[in-house]
Design an enzyme around this catalytic site. Structure first.
Site, PDB file in Angstrom:
ATOM      1  N   SER A 208     -30.411 -11.804  17.313  1.00 33.95           N
ATOM      2  CA  SER A 208     -31.639 -12.438  17.799  1.00 33.95           C
ATOM      3  C   SER A 208     -32.616 -11.381  18.282  1.00 33.95           C
ATOM      4  O   SER A 208     -32.213 -10.283  18.689  1.00 33.95           O
ATOM      5  CB  SER A 208     -31.319 -13.360  18.981  1.00 33.95           C
ATOM      6  OG  SER A 208     -32.511 -13.810  19.590  1.00 33.95           O
TER       7      SER A 208
ATOM      8  N   TYR B   9     -26.789 -14.875  27.121  1.00 38.26           N
ATOM      9  CA  TYR B   9     -27.030 -14.991  25.671  1.00 38.26           C
ATOM     10  C   TYR B   9     -27.572 -13.672  25.101  1.00 38.26           C
ATOM     11  O   TYR B   9     -27.064 -13.152  24.104  1.00 38.26           O
ATOM     12  CB  TYR B   9     -28.025 -16.131  25.438  1.00 38.26           C
ATOM     13  CG  TYR B   9     -28.480 -16.294  24.015  1.00 38.26           C
ATOM     14  CD1 TYR B   9     -27.737 -17.027  23.100  1.00 38.26           C
ATOM     15  CD2 TYR B   9     -29.690 -15.741  23.569  1.00 38.26           C
ATOM     16  CE1 TYR B   9     -28.172 -17.209  21.791  1.00 38.26           C
ATOM     17  CE2 TYR B   9     -30.136 -15.908  22.267  1.00 38.26           C
ATOM     18  CZ  TYR B   9     -29.370 -16.646  21.383  1.00 38.26           C
ATOM     19  OH  TYR B   9     -29.802 -16.812  20.084  1.00 38.26           O
TER      20      TYR B   9
HETATM   21  P1  NAD Z   1     -27.931 -24.748  16.062  1.00 34.80           P
HETATM   22  O1  NAD Z   1     -27.605 -25.449  17.315  1.00 34.80           O
HETATM   23  O2  NAD Z   1     -28.408 -25.551  14.928  1.00 34.80           O
HETATM   24  O3  NAD Z   1     -26.687 -23.911  15.552  1.00 34.80           O
HETATM   25  C1  NAD Z   1     -25.739 -23.335  16.416  1.00 34.80           C
HETATM   26  C2  NAD Z   1     -24.391 -23.810  15.956  1.00 34.80           C
HETATM   27  O4  NAD Z   1     -23.384 -23.101  16.661  1.00 34.80           O
HETATM   28  C3  NAD Z   1     -24.118 -25.272  16.221  1.00 34.80           C
HETATM   29  O5  NAD Z   1     -24.542 -26.095  15.166  1.00 34.80           O
HETATM   30  C4  NAD Z   1     -22.612 -25.302  16.381  1.00 34.80           C
HETATM   31  O6  NAD Z   1     -21.986 -25.765  15.199  1.00 34.80           O
HETATM   32  C5  NAD Z   1     -22.228 -23.857  16.579  1.00 34.80           C
HETATM   33  N1  NAD Z   1     -21.407 -23.735  17.782  1.00 34.80           N
HETATM   34  C6  NAD Z   1     -21.807 -23.709  19.072  1.00 34.80           C
HETATM   35  N2  NAD Z   1     -20.736 -23.642  19.880  1.00 34.80           N
HETATM   36  C7  NAD Z   1     -19.638 -23.619  19.077  1.00 34.80           C
HETATM   37  C8  NAD Z   1     -18.238 -23.565  19.317  1.00 34.80           C
HETATM   38  N3  NAD Z   1     -17.744 -23.514  20.560  1.00 34.80           N
HETATM   39  N4  NAD Z   1     -17.410 -23.593  18.245  1.00 34.80           N
HETATM   40  C9  NAD Z   1     -17.896 -23.667  16.998  1.00 34.80           C
HETATM   41  N5  NAD Z   1     -19.220 -23.701  16.706  1.00 34.80           N
HETATM   42  C10 NAD Z   1     -20.076 -23.681  17.741  1.00 34.80           C
HETATM   43  O7  NAD Z   1     -28.982 -23.616  16.436  1.00 34.80           O
HETATM   44  P2  NAD Z   1     -29.585 -22.388  15.594  1.00 34.80           P
HETATM   45  O8  NAD Z   1     -30.832 -22.048  16.296  1.00 34.80           O
HETATM   46  O9  NAD Z   1     -29.621 -22.665  14.159  1.00 34.80           O
HETATM   47  O10 NAD Z   1     -28.552 -21.213  15.878  1.00 34.80           O
HETATM   48  C11 NAD Z   1     -27.869 -20.502  14.870  1.00 34.80           C
HETATM   49  C12 NAD Z   1     -27.769 -19.042  15.244  1.00 34.80           C
HETATM   50  O11 NAD Z   1     -29.065 -18.464  15.238  1.00 34.80           O
HETATM   51  C13 NAD Z   1     -27.188 -18.798  16.638  1.00 34.80           C
HETATM   52  O12 NAD Z   1     -26.334 -17.669  16.598  1.00 34.80           O
HETATM   53  C14 NAD Z   1     -28.417 -18.468  17.445  1.00 34.80           C
HETATM   54  O13 NAD Z   1     -28.106 -17.636  18.536  1.00 34.80           O
HETATM   55  C15 NAD Z   1     -29.237 -17.733  16.411  1.00 34.80           C
HETATM   56  N6  NAD Z   1     -30.659 -17.642  16.741  1.00 34.80           N
HETATM   57  C16 NAD Z   1     -31.435 -18.760  16.796  1.00 34.80           C
HETATM   58  C17 NAD Z   1     -32.773 -18.635  17.111  1.00 34.80           C
HETATM   59  C18 NAD Z   1     -33.676 -19.822  17.184  1.00 34.80           C
HETATM   60  O14 NAD Z   1     -34.803 -19.689  17.611  1.00 34.80           O
HETATM   61  N7  NAD Z   1     -33.272 -21.009  16.792  1.00 34.80           N
HETATM   62  C19 NAD Z   1     -33.319 -17.377  17.364  1.00 34.80           C
HETATM   63  C20 NAD Z   1     -32.510 -16.256  17.311  1.00 34.80           C
HETATM   64  C21 NAD Z   1     -31.174 -16.404  16.985  1.00 34.80           C
END
Ligand code: NAD
Ligand code: MG
Length: 297
Positions: free
Chosen positions: A189, A202
């Site tokens: 991220s 985080y």
């Molecule tokens: P999201 O909520 O759609 O996806 C995160 C997923 O993590 C969930 O769907 C869930 O299945 C999984 N998860 C959480 N806890 C878990 C556990 N205990 N066991 C198994 N699975 C688990 O959100 P997203 O934004 O698509 O996030 C995906 C990745 O992208 C993450 O690593 C997040 O840190 C990263 N990210 C997101 C953003 C953003 O702005 N959305 C920015 C930077 C990084």
């Protein structure tokens, strides 16, 4: 509808959303997210870049992981999706889109904070897909807290377990299964270098993922396995409404980027496709930033 290969103005490709204040219990669902997102279901056009490949993607039920799963399928890969049991509804939706794209989707619900689940996951996926040559460690936990004193040990340990410790555990179990030419991609991220004051735990895991990615890339490069990371900026996903952001920040989410809008999940998918496919054969230990223009180290 325009697909990702047509030239468009990136400012207006998607509207600058103003999400209403809303709350979902963690882990949150795309099915009830307002507004809904583009995960590529109608907009991602494949060009055969992952023909015959077999991918395991964590957190692939929703958000960025769902967009990556759909893009991989459109590019010709079969995909195993892992997610929490509470997310079955989203996972079934992604499975449907993958199957409509003519590929196989395997659903493997489970908790990545559970060591045994991490250890068994790659083999479960490989058995179901008939092999494994792409591993995307994308699952993430993000709970905003105003002060460090508000971060409980439980939250701290869960966040580290899911975001970084699971990467060690899953990669360890996957390595004996991965052939030369395989690709590992970790979701990090912009928080790794620009931590918000409300995301100390985080952001710390994301900085650790960067070090893990660069170090592991050096270890596995000589064995023919490439390791890279993708660092997204603000993308509209269920993570944001299940306590990932302070509620008052939701209506302005992503507006402070140089495109003036949050990213839609499908806009991150091409970065993962590039790193997964053989076309990036000389790219190792790299972080692709997909963040709307924020300067990075
Ligand atoms: P999201 O909520 O759609 O996806 C995160 C997923 O993590 C969930 O769907 C869930 O299945 C999984 N998860 C959480 N806890 C878990 C556990 N205990 N066991 C198994 N699975 C688990 O959100 P997203 O934004 O698509 O996030 C995906 C990745 O992208 C993450 O690593 C997040 O840190 C990263 N990210 C997101 C953003 C953003 O702005 N959305 C920015 C930077 C990084
Ligand atoms: Mg989800």
């Amino acid at each position: 509808m325009t697909d990702q290969l047509q030239m468009v103005d990136p400012v207006t490709r998607y509207p600058s959303i103003e999400p209403p204040k809303q709350h979902q219990e963690e882990p949150g669902l795309d099915a009830t997210l307002e507004p809904q997102t583009d995960r590529g279901q109608d907009t991602y056009r494949g060009t055969g870049r992952l023909e015959g490949r077999k991918a395991l993607i964590s957190g692939a039920d929703s958000g960025l992981g769902a967009a990556v799963a759909i893009a991989f399928a459109r590019e010709g890969a079969d995909v195993a999706l892992t997610y929490l049991p509470a997310e079955e509804r989203d996972a079934e939706w992604v499975k449907g889109v993958i199957e409509e794209s003519g590929r196989t989707a395997v659903l493997i619900p489970g908790d990545l904070a559970d060591k045994d689940f991490c250890a068994s996951l790659p083999k479960t996926a490989a058995d179901a897909l008939g092999g494994l040559d792409i591993l995307v460690n994308n699952a993430g936990k993000q709970i905003a807290q105003e002060e460090i004193a508000d971060i409980t040990d439980e939250q701290l340990e869960q966040t580290f377990d899911v975001n970084i410790l699971s990467m060690f555990r899953v990669v360890r179990a996957a390595l004996p299964l991965l052939p030369k030419g395989a690709s590992i991609i970790n979701s990090t991220s912009v928080q790794a270098y620009k931590p918000s004051e409300t995301l100390l735990d985080y952001a710390s895991t994301k900085a650790a993922i960067n070090a893990f990615t660069k170090g592991l890339a050096q270890q596995l490069g000589p064995q023919g396995i490439r390791v890279n990371a993708v660092a997204p900026g603000p993308f509209w996903t269920p993570l944001q409404v299940s306590d990932g952001q302070p509620k008052e920040k939701l209506p302005k989410f992503g507006k402070d980027t140089y495109l003036g809008r949050a990213g839609q999940p499908t806009e991150v998918a091409p970065a993962y496709v590039f790193l997964a496919s053989a076309e990036s054969s000389y790219v190792l230990g790299e972080t692709l930033n997909v963040n709307g223009g924020m300067p990075t180290p």
